[in-house]
Design an enzyme around this catalytic site. Structure first.
Site, PDB file in Angstrom:
ATOM      1  CG  PHE A  31     -69.460  94.081 -60.317  1.00  0.00           C
ATOM      2  CD1 PHE A  31     -69.625  93.440 -59.007  1.00  0.00           C
ATOM      3  CD2 PHE A  31     -70.308  94.471 -61.019  1.00  0.00           C
ATOM      4  CE1 PHE A  31     -71.025  93.398 -58.688  1.00  0.00           C
ATOM      5  CE2 PHE A  31     -71.641  94.533 -60.739  1.00  0.00           C
ATOM      6  CZ  PHE A  31     -72.083  93.700 -59.596  1.00  0.00           C
ATOM      7  CD  GLU A  32     -67.241  95.783 -64.779  1.00  0.00           C
ATOM      8  OE1 GLU A  32     -68.034  96.542 -64.331  1.00  0.00           O
ATOM      9  OE2 GLU A  32     -66.329  95.590 -64.433  1.00  0.00           O
ATOM     10  CG  PHE A  53     -59.939  98.633 -61.537  1.00  0.00           C
ATOM     11  CD1 PHE A  53     -60.224  99.773 -61.901  1.00  0.00           C
ATOM     12  CD2 PHE A  53     -59.390  98.389 -60.039  1.00  0.00           C
ATOM     13  CE1 PHE A  53     -60.138 100.708 -60.800  1.00  0.00           C
ATOM     14  CE2 PHE A  53     -59.239  99.269 -59.375  1.00  0.00           C
ATOM     15  CZ  PHE A  53     -59.674 100.581 -59.716  1.00  0.00           C
ATOM     16  CG  PHE A  58     -61.314  82.589 -58.093  1.00  0.00           C
ATOM     17  CD1 PHE A  58     -62.337  83.401 -58.258  1.00  0.00           C
ATOM     18  CD2 PHE A  58     -60.665  83.253 -56.993  1.00  0.00           C
ATOM     19  CE1 PHE A  58     -62.809  84.569 -57.671  1.00  0.00           C
ATOM     20  CE2 PHE A  58     -60.692  84.271 -56.395  1.00  0.00           C
ATOM     21  CZ  PHE A  58     -61.832  85.150 -56.801  1.00  0.00           C
ATOM     22  NE  ARG A  90     -50.707  86.481 -52.089  1.00  0.00           N
ATOM     23  CZ  ARG A  90     -49.932  87.126 -51.396  1.00  0.00           C
ATOM     24  NH1 ARG A  90     -49.164  88.081 -51.694  1.00  0.00           N
ATOM     25  NH2 ARG A  90     -50.065  86.819 -50.000  1.00  0.00           N
ATOM     26  CG  HIS A 110     -65.616  98.858 -53.612  1.00  0.00           C
ATOM     27  ND1 HIS A 110     -66.864  99.066 -54.368  1.00  0.00           N
ATOM     28  CD2 HIS A 110     -64.726  98.748 -54.747  1.00  0.00           C
ATOM     29  CE1 HIS A 110     -66.815  98.955 -55.614  1.00  0.00           C
ATOM     30  NE2 HIS A 110     -65.359  98.713 -55.913  1.00  0.00           N
ATOM     31  CB  ALA A 151     -55.071  92.486 -58.961  1.00  0.00           C
ATOM     32  CB  ILE A 171     -55.621  96.264 -54.360  1.00  0.00           C
ATOM     33  CG1 ILE A 171     -54.943  95.382 -55.275  1.00  0.00           C
ATOM     34  CG2 ILE A 171     -54.655  96.774 -53.186  1.00  0.00           C
ATOM     35  CD1 ILE A 171     -53.799  96.318 -56.119  1.00  0.00           C
ATOM     36  CB  THR A 210     -64.481 102.097 -48.849  1.00  0.00           C
ATOM     37  OG1 THR A 210     -64.219 101.540 -50.030  1.00  0.00           O
ATOM     38  CG2 THR A 210     -64.088 103.463 -48.483  1.00  0.00           C
TER      39      THR A 210
END
Length: 156
Positions: free
Chosen positions: A57-58, A22, A113, A127, A88, A80, A82, A86
């Protein structure tokens, strides 16, 4: 008094990289930076395994499975997040961070990380190789130094 500090030598280290697809235009640049750093530090392609997951998330689940398999010395996490309109972003960032920290502590394995959490696409691009450097590159250095610190001090 004895002081321990890791060296920046990746030769012979088995490195796992888990990268989110993503926001791929950013995460691929982070991956390129990480691979560049690892190669400069002496890592061989045969010692690097790359796992591409759909989103951030995975990442923690795959990191945990890679760690449990016992085939790597440390894991580099790239992606990343972004900020959008919302909450989220806030929930996802917090859960991914907690998940990766938990894997590192549970498995006793260095987990670096390199997941960007930025407010804008421009910040992410900065970045990932523009004027703020490449955080994938920086994170690879951090992982190698930590791995060598643990090895050289007898803690691993």
């Amino acid at each position: 008094m004895k002081t321990y500090q890791g060296t920046l030598q990746a030769k012979g280290l088995k490195i796992g990289i888990v990268v989110s697809r993503f926001n791929q235009f950013i995460s691929e640049r982070l991956l390129e930076g990480a691979l560049d750093a690892l190669h400069k530090l002496g890592a061989a392609d045969a010692d690097i395994s790359i796992f591409k997951v759909p989103g951030s998330f995975e990442v923690p689940l795959v990191v945990k499975k890679v760690a449990k398999a016992g085939k790597v010395d440390g894991i580099l996490c790239l992606g990343a997040l972004i900020r959008g309109d919302t909450p989220h972003f806030d929930f996802l960032g917090a859960e991914v961070t907690k998940g990766l920290a938990q894997v590192a502590l549970d498995e006793g394995l260095p987990v670096a990380f390199g997941i960007l959490t930025v407010d804008t696409i421009e910040q992410g691009i900065e970045r990932a190789g523009a004027k703020a450097g490449n955080k994938g590159y920086d994170t690879a250095f951090s992982l190698v130094e930590t791995l060598n610190l643990l090895k050289d001090s007898g803690l691993r």
